[in-house]
Design an enzyme around this catalytic site. Sequence first.
Site, PDB file in Angstrom:
ATOM      1  N   GLY A  64      46.206  42.600  36.831  1.00  0.00           N
ATOM      2  CA  GLY A  64      45.719  41.602  36.181  1.00  0.00           C
ATOM      3  C   GLY A  64      46.899  40.892  35.262  1.00  0.00           C
ATOM      4  O   GLY A  64      46.964  39.602  34.822  1.00  0.00           O
ATOM      5  N   ARG A  65      47.875  41.693  34.909  1.00  0.00           N
ATOM      6  CA  ARG A  65      49.058  41.353  34.163  1.00  0.00           C
ATOM      7  C   ARG A  65      50.073  42.142  34.738  1.00  0.00           C
ATOM      8  O   ARG A  65      51.196  42.701  34.039  1.00  0.00           O
ATOM      9  CB  ARG A  65      48.824  41.479  32.788  1.00  0.00           C
ATOM     10  CG  ARG A  65      48.211  42.767  32.187  1.00  0.00           C
ATOM     11  CD  ARG A  65      48.259  42.756  30.843  1.00  0.00           C
ATOM     12  NE  ARG A  65      47.432  44.079  30.228  1.00  0.00           N
ATOM     13  CZ  ARG A  65      47.632  44.146  28.984  1.00  0.00           C
ATOM     14  NH1 ARG A  65      48.108  43.533  28.129  1.00  0.00           N
ATOM     15  NH2 ARG A  65      46.838  45.179  28.697  1.00  0.00           N
TER      16      ARG A  65
ATOM     17  N   ARG B  79      58.376  48.711  33.991  1.00  0.00           N
ATOM     18  CA  ARG B  79      58.064  50.369  34.110  1.00  0.00           C
ATOM     19  C   ARG B  79      58.429  50.808  35.621  1.00  0.00           C
ATOM     20  O   ARG B  79      58.401  50.037  36.347  1.00  0.00           O
ATOM     21  CB  ARG B  79      56.765  50.553  34.120  1.00  0.00           C
ATOM     22  CG  ARG B  79      55.310  49.770  33.327  1.00  0.00           C
ATOM     23  CD  ARG B  79      54.294  50.418  33.128  1.00  0.00           C
ATOM     24  NE  ARG B  79      53.224  49.445  34.178  1.00  0.00           N
ATOM     25  CZ  ARG B  79      51.983  50.017  33.920  1.00  0.00           C
ATOM     26  NH1 ARG B  79      51.323  50.674  33.187  1.00  0.00           N
ATOM     27  NH2 ARG B  79      50.864  49.416  34.883  1.00  0.00           N
TER      28      ARG B  79
ATOM     29  N   ASP C 155      44.785  36.838  29.895  1.00  0.00           N
ATOM     30  CA  ASP C 155      45.909  35.792  29.792  1.00  0.00           C
ATOM     31  C   ASP C 155      47.201  36.120  30.745  1.00  0.00           C
ATOM     32  O   ASP C 155      48.199  35.319  30.668  1.00  0.00           O
ATOM     33  CB  ASP C 155      46.335  35.382  28.654  1.00  0.00           C
ATOM     34  CG  ASP C 155      46.728  36.556  27.439  1.00  0.00           C
ATOM     35  OD1 ASP C 155      46.786  37.707  28.339  1.00  0.00           O
ATOM     36  OD2 ASP C 155      46.807  36.469  26.494  1.00  0.00           O
ATOM     37  N   GLY C 156      47.150  37.331  31.174  1.00  0.00           N
ATOM     38  CA  GLY C 156      48.195  37.962  31.837  1.00  0.00           C
ATOM     39  C   GLY C 156      49.378  38.348  31.369  1.00  0.00           C
ATOM     40  O   GLY C 156      50.385  38.818  31.673  1.00  0.00           O
TER      41      GLY C 156
ATOM     42  N   ASP D  26      40.348  53.400  37.196  1.00  0.00           N
ATOM     43  CA  ASP D  26      41.649  52.482  37.568  1.00  0.00           C
ATOM     44  C   ASP D  26      42.974  52.918  36.545  1.00  0.00           C
ATOM     45  O   ASP D  26      43.902  52.237  37.117  1.00  0.00           O
ATOM     46  CB  ASP D  26      41.258  51.149  37.437  1.00  0.00           C
ATOM     47  CG  ASP D  26      40.516  50.814  36.039  1.00  0.00           C
ATOM     48  OD1 ASP D  26      39.464  51.548  35.525  1.00  0.00           O
ATOM     49  OD2 ASP D  26      41.184  50.087  35.376  1.00  0.00           O
TER      50      ASP D  26
ATOM     51  N   ASP E  86      49.270  53.738  32.559  1.00  0.00           N
ATOM     52  CA  ASP E  86      48.351  52.960  31.406  1.00  0.00           C
ATOM     53  C   ASP E  86      48.080  53.243  30.084  1.00  0.00           C
ATOM     54  O   ASP E  86      47.029  53.702  29.696  1.00  0.00           O
ATOM     55  CB  ASP E  86      47.183  52.222  32.232  1.00  0.00           C
ATOM     56  CG  ASP E  86      47.544  51.252  33.382  1.00  0.00           C
ATOM     57  OD1 ASP E  86      48.566  51.160  33.503  1.00  0.00           O
ATOM     58  OD2 ASP E  86      46.562  50.839  33.848  1.00  0.00           O
TER      59      ASP E  86
HETATM   60  P1  AMP Z   1      43.269  48.391  31.304  1.00  0.00           P
HETATM   61  O1  AMP Z   1      41.998  48.963  30.925  1.00  0.00           O
HETATM   62  O2  AMP Z   1      44.119  47.976  29.982  1.00  0.00           O
HETATM   63  O3  AMP Z   1      44.170  49.306  32.122  1.00  0.00           O
HETATM   64  O4  AMP Z   1      42.783  47.408  32.225  1.00  0.00           O
HETATM   65  C1  AMP Z   1      41.756  46.921  32.891  1.00  0.00           C
HETATM   66  C2  AMP Z   1      41.774  45.750  33.824  1.00  0.00           C
HETATM   67  O5  AMP Z   1      42.001  44.474  33.050  1.00  0.00           O
HETATM   68  C3  AMP Z   1      43.283  45.848  34.578  1.00  0.00           C
HETATM   69  O6  AMP Z   1      42.810  45.155  35.844  1.00  0.00           O
HETATM   70  C4  AMP Z   1      44.047  44.998  34.220  1.00  0.00           C
HETATM   71  O7  AMP Z   1      45.117  44.269  34.860  1.00  0.00           O
HETATM   72  C5  AMP Z   1      43.292  44.033  33.223  1.00  0.00           C
HETATM   73  N1  AMP Z   1      43.845  43.332  32.084  1.00  0.00           N
HETATM   74  C6  AMP Z   1      43.969  43.674  30.883  1.00  0.00           C
HETATM   75  N2  AMP Z   1      44.413  43.078  29.967  1.00  0.00           N
HETATM   76  C7  AMP Z   1      44.856  41.903  30.555  1.00  0.00           C
HETATM   77  C8  AMP Z   1      45.465  40.626  30.351  1.00  0.00           C
HETATM   78  N3  AMP Z   1      45.671  40.279  29.261  1.00  0.00           N
HETATM   79  N4  AMP Z   1      45.567  39.771  31.232  1.00  0.00           N
HETATM   80  C9  AMP Z   1      45.172  40.056  32.478  1.00  0.00           C
HETATM   81  N5  AMP Z   1      44.474  41.204  32.864  1.00  0.00           N
HETATM   82  C10 AMP Z   1      44.139  42.048  32.126  1.00  0.00           C
HETATM   83 MG    MG Z   2      44.762  50.000  33.338  1.00  0.00          MG
END
Ligand code: AMP
Ligand code: MG
Length: 498
Positions: A101-102, A185, A134-135, A261, A271
């Site tokens: 997502g980002r 990364r 917001d990516g 994930d 992550d």
């Molecule tokens: P995480 O648990 O932080 O690893 O993220 C879970 C999911 O949310 C993943 O698909 C990320 O890409 C998405 N994600 C987290 N923060 C953002 C953000 N600010 N913008 C877009 N996608 C996000």
């Molecule tokens: Mg993640």
Amino acid sequence: MNAPQPLTTAGPCPDDAWLNRFAALGPAFHTELPPSGLPDPHWVARSAACAEQLGWADDWWQQDGTLAVLAGNALWPGMRPVATVYSGHQFGAWAGQLGDGRAHLLGELQTADGRSFEIQLKGAGLTPYSRMGDGRAVLRSSTREFLCSEAMAALCIPTTRALAIAGSALPVRRETIESAAVVARTAPSFMRFGHFEHFAHSDQHEALRELADFFIATQAPECLDAPQPVVALLERVARQTAELLAQWQAVGFCHGVMNTDNMSMLGLTLDYGPFGFLDGFDPGHICNHTDRQGRYAYARQPNVAFWNLHALAQALLPLMPGEREAAGEQLLGALEVYRQAFPDALLARMRAKLGLSLPQDEDRALVDDWLRLLAAHRVDYTIANRRLARHASDGGALRDLFLDRPGFDAWFERYQARLAAEPRPAQEREAAMLASNPAVVLRNHLAEGAIRRAQAGDFSEVQRLLAVLQRPFDEPALASDAGFPPDWAQHLEVSCSS
Ligand code: AMP
Ligand code: MG
């Protein structure tokens, strides 16, 4: 945001160094799209050690376009950026489609010595998988990820690496308005359990097969020699995950968001979000403020990893030939590797921390009782182990940590008796213990100090702390880097917000 500018110069690597094998897999697995860069970017930090791993010359960061590329504003010839699709289980529940997502996978680089590394930007704008996000990523969380990636690598704990942080004045809304940053990364592969879960749960079994074949061919070719490569693959992931979890537990690392994930197919720490290192030893410690139930508490991590491996096994089931029940049994059998490997790997790590080179039956109880003693009064985990390493020269400093002196003395007497059965001379043992018990880990307050200064425009503390974390087994020049957390650190709350 403008489209990234294609550069004509190759930067620190030749044009033909880009392999881009994941990108070549096709549109079922990703969306090809360029990053959206940061306006007027500047360097926040760089890791020379990570660049060296890529085989880049010392002046890599000064070369034409490097900052622009790592901020998402330009592409070197040969790069083929994609955002990948995955799904996953979050906090024990099926979350459906997620994906990068980002994150933008800029390309896969082949080094002169024949290894390959994917280079990924985190925080370079929206993708089709951004959902409500917001990516973007903020300077605060990017600094934590950067520092901890490199700290873990220096501790010899498997991890994705961080090459650099690019910063910008671009405002990003979280609980407050913060500024944006992009972390670059690297890893041989950023594939997650969730990539496989995605294609299994959406009944795309052809694509699932293609993905497994791809991963085995590029990352785990030895599985091809096994009678059942999918079983061999699961065993391999189980073994690597067991080793990873043993290392996390032994160093006192809490990941904080062990969703499927966020689980690496290569057994890497992946992550970095609300992670934390233990201060006082507390098996129930929850580092993620958002995890109210404590699903991902420190002592639960090994079981969560096992649960996550079951989710992966489930995802691999459609690839197994023959009758479903028998195939399931075979995959469950592969997971037994974890059940056996984890306790052995953890005990091996703890033996090393206690300086025990010749395994004895009583060691497990000795380790357990050491941890019980630490837990009883929340004794600082890193400092206690470090002082244990130095006990021969400074036993008083160790004993001072314990309120329960008789309890400590009783354990220490047993420990001394156990050491009498050791073949190694005391001096050699002390050196080995100092190399197994870090003086410095990235405690929240250390990261916070660097972040606060970075937010005020002074990046020197990020770079200074990086240098200290890259030599975690040395006594740091600043004693406070290896000291107890200050009182204000108790009120630091780390959440998923990043
Ligand atoms: P995480 O648990 O932080 O690893 O993220 C879970 C999911 O949310 C993943 O698909 C990320 O890409 C998405 N994600 C987290 N923060 C953002 C953000 N600010 N913008 C877009 N996608 C996000
Ligand atoms: Mg993640």
